[in-house]
Design an enzyme around this catalytic site. Structure first.
Site, PDB file in Angstrom:
ATOM      1  N   LYS A 104      14.392 -13.837 -10.699  1.00 36.95           N
ATOM      2  CA  LYS A 104      14.112 -12.769 -11.675  1.00 36.95           C
ATOM      3  C   LYS A 104      13.162 -13.292 -12.752  1.00 36.95           C
ATOM      4  O   LYS A 104      12.194 -12.640 -13.110  1.00 36.95           O
ATOM      5  CB  LYS A 104      15.399 -12.272 -12.367  1.00 36.95           C
ATOM      6  N   TRP A 115      -2.882  -2.711  -1.509  1.00 31.66           N
ATOM      7  CA  TRP A 115      -2.454  -4.066  -1.874  1.00 31.66           C
ATOM      8  C   TRP A 115      -3.173  -4.963  -0.884  1.00 31.66           C
ATOM      9  O   TRP A 115      -2.870  -4.965   0.310  1.00 31.66           O
ATOM     10  CB  TRP A 115      -0.942  -4.164  -1.727  1.00 31.66           C
ATOM     11  N   GLU A 154      19.145 -16.124  -7.707  1.00 36.79           N
ATOM     12  CA  GLU A 154      18.655 -14.806  -8.122  1.00 36.79           C
ATOM     13  C   GLU A 154      18.167 -14.837  -9.579  1.00 36.79           C
ATOM     14  O   GLU A 154      17.124 -14.262  -9.906  1.00 36.79           O
ATOM     15  CB  GLU A 154      19.778 -13.767  -7.938  1.00 36.79           C
ATOM     16  N   HIS A 165      20.015 -35.714  -7.228  1.00 33.64           N
ATOM     17  CA  HIS A 165      19.189 -36.119  -6.094  1.00 33.64           C
ATOM     18  C   HIS A 165      17.738 -35.673  -6.260  1.00 33.64           C
ATOM     19  O   HIS A 165      17.011 -35.575  -5.274  1.00 33.64           O
ATOM     20  CB  HIS A 165      19.774 -35.566  -4.797  1.00 33.64           C
ATOM     21  N   ARG A 216       5.038   0.270  -6.097  1.00 34.52           N
ATOM     22  CA  ARG A 216       5.077  -0.567  -4.903  1.00 34.52           C
ATOM     23  C   ARG A 216       4.177  -1.793  -5.033  1.00 34.52           C
ATOM     24  O   ARG A 216       4.289  -2.729  -4.260  1.00 34.52           O
ATOM     25  CB  ARG A 216       4.631   0.250  -3.681  1.00 34.52           C
ATOM     26  N   LYS A 247       6.810  -4.056  -4.149  1.00 33.95           N
ATOM     27  CA  LYS A 247       8.217  -3.648  -4.055  1.00 33.95           C
ATOM     28  C   LYS A 247       8.716  -3.735  -2.624  1.00 33.95           C
ATOM     29  O   LYS A 247       9.835  -4.148  -2.356  1.00 33.95           O
ATOM     30  CB  LYS A 247       8.337  -2.213  -4.574  1.00 33.95           C
ATOM     31  N   GLU A 299       9.566 -14.041 -11.336  1.00 26.42           N
ATOM     32  CA  GLU A 299       8.871 -12.822 -10.919  1.00 26.42           C
ATOM     33  C   GLU A 299       8.213 -12.107 -12.089  1.00 26.42           C
ATOM     34  O   GLU A 299       7.067 -11.691 -11.994  1.00 26.42           O
ATOM     35  CB  GLU A 299       9.881 -11.818 -10.322  1.00 26.42           C
ATOM     36  N   ASN A 343      -1.650   2.013   6.030  1.00 27.58           N
ATOM     37  CA  ASN A 343      -0.765   0.914   5.618  1.00 27.58           C
ATOM     38  C   ASN A 343      -0.449   0.099   6.858  1.00 27.58           C
ATOM     39  O   ASN A 343      -0.232   0.674   7.923  1.00 27.58           O
ATOM     40  CB  ASN A 343       0.566   1.456   5.082  1.00 27.58           C
ATOM     41  N   GLY A 344      -0.358  -1.206   6.708  1.00 19.22           N
ATOM     42  CA  GLY A 344      -0.046  -2.065   7.849  1.00 19.22           C
ATOM     43  C   GLY A 344      -1.223  -2.975   8.152  1.00 19.22           C
ATOM     44  O   GLY A 344      -2.151  -3.083   7.341  1.00 19.22           O
ATOM     45  N   CYS A 352       0.821  -1.210   0.000  1.00 17.19           N
ATOM     46  CA  CYS A 352       0.000   0.000   0.000  1.00 17.19           C
ATOM     47  C   CYS A 352       0.860   1.267   0.000  1.00 17.19           C
ATOM     48  O   CYS A 352       1.968   1.267   0.504  1.00 17.19           O
ATOM     49  CB  CYS A 352      -0.873   0.031   1.238  1.00 17.19           C
TER      50      CYS A 352
HETATM   51  C1  G6P Z   1      10.147  -7.775  -2.314  1.00 15.59           C
HETATM   52  C2  G6P Z   1      10.758  -7.258  -3.601  1.00 15.59           C
HETATM   53  C3  G6P Z   1      12.104  -7.913  -3.836  1.00 15.59           C
HETATM   54  C4  G6P Z   1      13.017  -7.683  -2.652  1.00 15.59           C
HETATM   55  C5  G6P Z   1      12.356  -8.156  -1.341  1.00 15.59           C
HETATM   56  C6  G6P Z   1      13.137  -7.652  -0.140  1.00 15.59           C
HETATM   57  O1  G6P Z   1       9.800  -9.121  -2.463  1.00 15.59           O
HETATM   58  O2  G6P Z   1       9.898  -7.500  -4.698  1.00 15.59           O
HETATM   59  O3  G6P Z   1      12.703  -7.374  -5.000  1.00 15.59           O
HETATM   60  O4  G6P Z   1      14.213  -8.370  -2.843  1.00 15.59           O
HETATM   61  O5  G6P Z   1      11.048  -7.615  -1.218  1.00 15.59           O
HETATM   62  O6  G6P Z   1      13.021  -6.249  -0.081  1.00 15.59           O
HETATM   63  P1  G6P Z   1      14.063  -5.291   0.580  1.00 15.59           P
HETATM   64  O7  G6P Z   1      13.503  -3.909   0.370  1.00 15.59           O
HETATM   65  O8  G6P Z   1      14.103  -5.664   2.037  1.00 15.59           O
HETATM   66  O9  G6P Z   1      15.364  -5.489  -0.086  1.00 15.59           O
END
Ligand code: G6P
Length: 612
Positions: free
Chosen positions: A488, A76, A484, A507, A27, A607, A491, A102-103, A2
């Site tokens: 990517k 969100w 990673e 395995h 976000r 985000k 996502e 938010n929260g 949010c």
């Molecule tokens: C979300 C984002 C990721 C990020 C993760 C941790 O899932 O989409 O890209 O790596 O949060 O966020 P931070 O702000 O703590 O790095």
């Protein structure tokens, strides 16, 4: 997650709110809304499920919403599906008070039940409506809005950043915060609240970060902040050095592509101020030599991609410092009763500095007597402020949900920190120190070199964008990197993918390999090249197509096994992942582009994850 924006001043509020919400779109959200107090002192709310464009259509279809005070929100969904009713702002039953939040309010069901017993009807399924209804209830009972706000804060449990309007006080906005980010912006013709500084950059760069328990009252020309006990306090104002253009696309099709392309510069800005006269100097650690020498263990704690940086860190720091280093997911670490003490350093990595699980892990670590060093991108964020030591990455604002430049800068900084500590503890030879330092200095240019090879990534992506499943394999640092790369891809392209330590393939995962399955093999870690090559041969024998990422040094040994070969320049072995991640980012980007995905705002993702 949010987003909140609020404005009170001389200008019309709606355009400012919509512009702010647009800047918060990154976000992640599923509905949006605004509330404004009109010149005739009536509270008006417009909110809807869907993108901001839908909210704009609703606003255009009715009489203009006039007023110079307003709050806006992108939601969100957590409690209750995304729909018009559950969207924020929420109002009390008399329609006098509006709230954006938010929260999560953890005891909302209990408060809701008690208000319902008093005959107050609820309309949404959200926890936030409880705040609006409770505020109105106390306002009626106590006859004073600030008394009502403090009464509500005394009853609700959980996390909140909130903005409140009451039509009886048409020139006044109230804000409160606990465990969710909220800042105040001081503009020329009015004042602001926002959950994220990017929403304010077009209007002001002078801000104050609210702390837990604080309440602020804003008018067009004044801001007064109060502490938990309701005493007025004076707080420092900070100048944000990001500018508006840094948070705009600048001609690129997507923020993600722009941010990938900015990585050379971002790495340069993060590393170069910390290298002086041929030595690494981390100012924030000055005077801590004794403490660092006495360390017996390091725990790296983070979420998402930042956790993957932690995995790289595990290999690099352990190799450099010869003490146990482990990487933990923050959501697990916080509940694992971790064995910590004053000889353990906890490193928290976070781009936003607001991820709730990482924040909770930080507090747990401090409670258990460990110092916390954080690697954070957003200056003044909660994690940065609560850490004992904060090292900032200077990546600039990162807008795309899928992180890229924050990841590479975090990784470069963590490795730099490792070399610095190894030098201090006498665990690195002068020769290796010099070699790695020279490679650090050359790193930004090498990043730019990898970025130039764009056609190779586009070609691989157009050949393989239709896969159902992709497997990443690698050993040691290449394994950490594969995690990673796989994240990517899934996502932003919604292709199922998994990352496996190449030696573990036999395995389990190898049973999923069939003719045509795509395997992305990371073969940049020279010491284990022969082993990795054998694993490539094994998957090819079962019909897999293989994309190999290799260095100039390792490529000759694996090129005969590659359907597509992506070659990156050589650098020091420990720095290799900083370069090797780039082909993986761009492969994921072009696959998603070929599939027509919403690259900057992938479905269901946010985000900054400020809920558990
Ligand atoms: C979300 C984002 C990721 C990020 C993760 C941790 O899932 O989409 O890209 O790596 O949060 O966020 P931070 O702000 O703590 O790095």
């Amino acid at each position: 997650m949010c987003g909140i924006i609020g404005y009170v001043g001389k200008s019309e509020a709606v355009p400012i709110l919509l512009d702010g919400l647009e800047r918060l779109e990154y976000r992640g959200y599923d509905s949006a809304g605004v509330a404004v107090v009109s010149p005739s002192n009536t509270l008006q709310v417009v909110k809807t499920k869907g993108r901001l464009s839908v909210l704009r259509e609703h606003l255009d279809a009715q009489d203009p919403l006039c007023g110079t005070i307003g709050i806006g929100h992108t939601r969100w969904a957590t409690h209750g599906e995304p729909n018009d009713t559950n969207a924020h702002p929420h109002v009390g039953s008399d329609g006098k008070i509006a709230v954006v939040h938010n929260g999560i309010i953890e005891n909302y069901l209990e408060i809701r039940a008690s208000l319902e017993r008093k005959g107050i009807p609820f309309h949404s399924e959200t926890d936030t409506e409880v705040i609006a209804q409770l505020l109105e209830y106390y306002y009626k009972k106590l006859g004073n809005i600030m008394n009502a706000v403090y009464a509500v804060l005394g009853r609700i449990e959980g996390a909140y950043a909130m903005g409140i309007l009451c039509e009886d006080f048409p020139g006044q906005m109230i804000a409160a915060r606990k465990d969710a980010p909220l800042l105040i912006g001081y503009g020329e013709d009015g004042n602001f609240i926002a959950s994220d500084v990017t929403a304010l950059l077009a209007h002001t760069r002078t801000v104050t970060y609210m702390e837990d328990g604080e309440v602020a009252v804003l008018t067009g020309d004044s801001v007064q902040i109060y502490d938990r006990e309701r005493s007025p306090i004076t707080k420092e104002r900070h100048t944000v050095d990001w500018d508006v253009s840094a948070a705009e696309k600048g001609g690129y099709a997507h923020f993600m592509l722009k941010e990938i392309m900015e990585q050379g510069e971002a790495v340069r800005k993060t590393i170069s101020p910390r290298i002086k006269d041929g030595r690494i100097f981390i100012e924030e650690l000055a005077g801590m030599e004794g403490y660092l020498e006495g360390l017996r263990k390091i725990c790296i704690v983070a979420c998402g991609s930042a956790f993957h940086v932690g995995m790289v860190g595990k290999y690099v720091l352990e190799r450099l410092l010869r003490i146990p280093v482990d990487a933990y997911l923050a959501s697990e670490f916080r509940y694992s009763e971790p064995l910590l003490g004053d000889d353990t350093l906890v490193i928290v990595i976070s781009q936003s500095g607001e991820t709730l699980d990482s924040m909770a892990a930080l507090r747990e670590a401090k409670k258990r007597g460990s110092k916390v060093l954080s690697i954070v991108n957003v200056v003044g964020s909660s994690i940065a402020r609560e850490s004992d030591i904060t090292l900032y990455t200077w990546a600039g604002p990162e807008i795309a949900v899928a992180t890229t430049k924050a990841y590479t800068t975090q990784m470069a900084l963590l490795i730099l920190l490792g070399v610095y500590c190894a030098d201090m503890n006498g665990r690195i030879s002068e020769e290796e120190y010099k070699t790695i330092l020279a490679d650090f200095l050359a790193l930004p240019e090498k990043v730019d070199e990898v970025l130039k090879n764009i056609e190779a990534y586009q070609k691989a992506a157009s050949r393989y964008f239709n896969q159902n499943s992709v497997f990443y394999i690698g050993r040691n640092l290449d394994y950490a990197l594969g995690l990673e790369g796989s994240l990517k891809l899934k996502e932003i392209s919604y292709i199922h993918s998994e990352s496996y330590a190449a030696g573990e393939l036999k395995h389990g995962t190898i049973s999923l390999i069939e003719p045509g399955t795509l395997v992305i093999s990371l073969a940049t870690y020279a010491p284990l090249l022969e082993k990795t090559r054998s694993n490539i041969v094994e998957v090819r024998a079962r019909g897999a197509d293989v994309i190999v990422v290799a260095t100039e040094e390792t490529a000759p040994a694996v090129k005969d096994q590659a359907d597509e070969l992506l070659v990156i320049p050589n650098t020091h072995r420990l720095l290799q992942p900083v370069l090797a991640v780039i082909p993986l980012q761009l492969f994921a980007y072009y696959v998603a582009l070929n599939r027509g995905c919403d690259i900057d705002k992938p479905r269901n993702l946010a985000k900054s994850v400020t809920v558990e």
